[in-house]
Design a protein around this motif. Structure first.
Motif, PDB file in Angstrom:
ATOM      1  N   GLY A 207      -7.928 -14.601  10.238  1.00 33.55           N
ATOM      2  CA  GLY A 207      -9.044 -14.125   9.361  1.00 33.55           C
ATOM      3  C   GLY A 207      -9.573 -13.792   7.663  1.00 33.55           C
ATOM      4  N   ARG A 208      -8.085 -13.274   8.152  1.00 32.55           N
ATOM      5  CA  ARG A 208      -8.574 -12.018   6.592  1.00 32.55           C
ATOM      6  C   ARG A 208      -7.499 -11.790   6.046  1.00 32.55           C
ATOM      7  N   LEU A 209      -7.156 -11.369   4.530  1.00 30.43           N
ATOM      8  CA  LEU A 209      -5.923 -10.823   3.680  1.00 30.43           C
ATOM      9  C   LEU A 209      -5.370  -9.422   4.368  1.00 30.43           C
ATOM     10  N   GLY A 210      -4.336 -10.347   4.419  1.00 28.26           N
ATOM     11  CA  GLY A 210      -3.617  -8.651   4.061  1.00 28.26           C
ATOM     12  C   GLY A 210      -3.685  -7.852   3.483  1.00 28.26           C
ATOM     13  N   THR A 211      -3.349  -6.093   3.509  1.00 23.56           N
ATOM     14  CA  THR A 211      -3.334  -5.155   2.584  1.00 23.56           C
ATOM     15  C   THR A 211      -2.085  -4.526   2.217  1.00 23.56           C
ATOM     16  N   VAL A 212      -2.348  -4.281   0.673  1.00 24.50           N
ATOM     17  CA  VAL A 212      -1.002  -3.784  -0.347  1.00 24.50           C
ATOM     18  C   VAL A 212      -0.017  -3.004   1.331  1.00 24.50           C
ATOM     19  N   ASP A 213      -0.920  -2.297   1.032  1.00 27.31           N
ATOM     20  CA  ASP A 213      -0.654  -0.956   2.461  1.00 27.31           C
ATOM     21  C   ASP A 213       0.084  -1.524   4.057  1.00 27.31           C
ATOM     22  N   GLU A 214       0.007  -2.269   4.368  1.00 25.00           N
ATOM     23  CA  GLU A 214       0.332  -2.993   5.260  1.00 25.00           C
ATOM     24  C   GLU A 214       1.873  -3.669   5.210  1.00 25.00           C
ATOM     25  N   VAL A 215       1.679  -4.315   3.949  1.00 29.56           N
ATOM     26  CA  VAL A 215       3.173  -4.413   3.278  1.00 29.56           C
ATOM     27  C   VAL A 215       3.909  -3.615   3.420  1.00 29.56           C
ATOM     28  N   ALA A 216       3.042  -2.733   2.726  1.00 33.74           N
ATOM     29  CA  ALA A 216       4.592  -1.122   1.701  1.00 33.74           C
ATOM     30  C   ALA A 216       5.265  -0.572   3.182  1.00 33.74           C
ATOM     31  N   ARG A 217       4.297  -0.257   4.902  1.00 32.77           N
ATOM     32  CA  ARG A 217       4.711   0.280   5.203  1.00 32.77           C
ATOM     33  C   ARG A 217       5.433  -0.561   5.931  1.00 32.77           C
ATOM     34  N   LEU A 218       5.859  -2.182   6.213  1.00 33.20           N
ATOM     35  CA  LEU A 218       6.833  -2.546   7.143  1.00 33.20           C
ATOM     36  C   LEU A 218       8.130  -2.378   5.296  1.00 33.20           C
ATOM     37  N   VAL A 219       7.860  -2.482   4.035  1.00 36.97           N
ATOM     38  CA  VAL A 219       9.081  -2.333   3.584  1.00 36.97           C
ATOM     39  C   VAL A 219      10.011  -1.100   4.177  1.00 36.97           C
ATOM     40  N   LEU A 220       8.939   0.186   4.004  1.00 37.64           N
ATOM     41  CA  LEU A 220       9.532   1.222   4.070  1.00 37.64           C
ATOM     42  C   LEU A 220      10.822   1.295   5.916  1.00 37.64           C
ATOM     43  N   PHE A 221       9.868   0.789   7.084  1.00 35.96           N
ATOM     44  CA  PHE A 221      10.538   0.585   8.285  1.00 35.96           C
ATOM     45  C   PHE A 221      12.070  -0.321   7.423  1.00 35.96           C
ATOM     46  N   VAL A 222      11.662  -0.893   7.073  1.00 31.68           N
ATOM     47  CA  VAL A 222      13.023  -2.045   7.094  1.00 31.68           C
ATOM     48  C   VAL A 222      13.753  -1.365   5.582  1.00 31.68           C
TER      49      VAL A 222
END
Length: 243
Positions: A207-222
């Protein structure tokens, strides 16, 4: 944490939005970052903000010459350990509402740009000893996309390209994975009408948009060495939209 100390990461489309969030997080974790974009003022300002650990380079992802220049800069910086294929555009349109000109533009930037990027950086990354490539696809690469025919086509293409590249590069010690964000609060949404954005949001179980920081944290993990056995994977970060 200092997972990226001494490592260099190139980010296409890095001047704003998700790319800028990734750049900030990477520098905070010790990386040297090369920010590639066509938004020279914003990219230059971001590099200045991040200081000596960041460099900006003009990078039109449809240009082989620009990719070659970015790869040379990475080599001069000490090699390349990570690459985020982040650049992309969204041009809304159904199949009947998509002109050939619009189709060609979206394919050239989103799909051909990804191909040119991987082809340019892989030799540098291999000479560095290997590394990690992250292709930013979309939840539109995991399901059908109403009103986004060309965009969806490219994001499905990135999904397949990632898997083929993972096999091509495994002998070079290069991992290749794709991340599939759902609707994220970035400038990209401004290309769509309020009604189109409301429809996308209504499809997200969270029920909400994601944030750029949420995606960025995943990118850093990968990107990091925390997942050394992961390659050819597709990882959704979409609030459940692709379930």
């Amino acid at each position: 944490m200092n997972r990226f100390h001494g490592k260099t990461v190139l980010i296409s489309g890095g001047a704003r939005g998700q790319g800028a969030a990734e750049a900030r997080m990477l520098v905070a974790e010790g990386a040297r970052v090369i920010i590639g974009d066509i938004l020279d003022d914003q990219g230059g300002a971001l590099a200045a903000e991040l200081g000596a650990a960041a460099r900006y380079i003009h990078l039109d992802v449809t240009s082989e010459a620009d990719w070659d220049a970015a790869a040379r800069l990475a080599e001069e910086t000490g090699g390349l350990h990570g690459f985020v294929n982040n650049a992309g555009i969204l041009v809304p349109g159904t199949i009947l509402g998509t002109s050939l000109e619009s189709w060609d533009r979206v394919i050239r930037i989103n799909q051909t740009g990804c191909f040119l990027g991987m082809r340019a950086v892989a030799p540098v990354m291999a000479r560095t000893g290997g590394g990690s490539i992250v292709n930013i696809s979309s939840d539109a690469g995991l399901r059908g996309t109403p009103g986004g025919f060309a965009y969806g086509a490219t994001k499905w293409a990135l999904r397949g390209m990632t898997k083929s590249a993972a096999l091509d590069f495994v002998g070079r010690n290069i991992r290749v994975n794709s991340i599939h964000p759902g609707p994220v609060d970035t400038e990209l949404l401004q290309t769509r009408t309020a009604e189109q954005n409301a429809l996308s949001l209504a499809m997200v179980p969270m029920g909400r948009l994601g944030t750029v920081d949420e995606v960025a944290r995943l990118v850093l993990f990968v990107l990091s060495d925390d997942c050394p056995f992961m390659t050819g994977a597709e990882i959704a970060a979409d609030g459940g939209i692709s379930l």
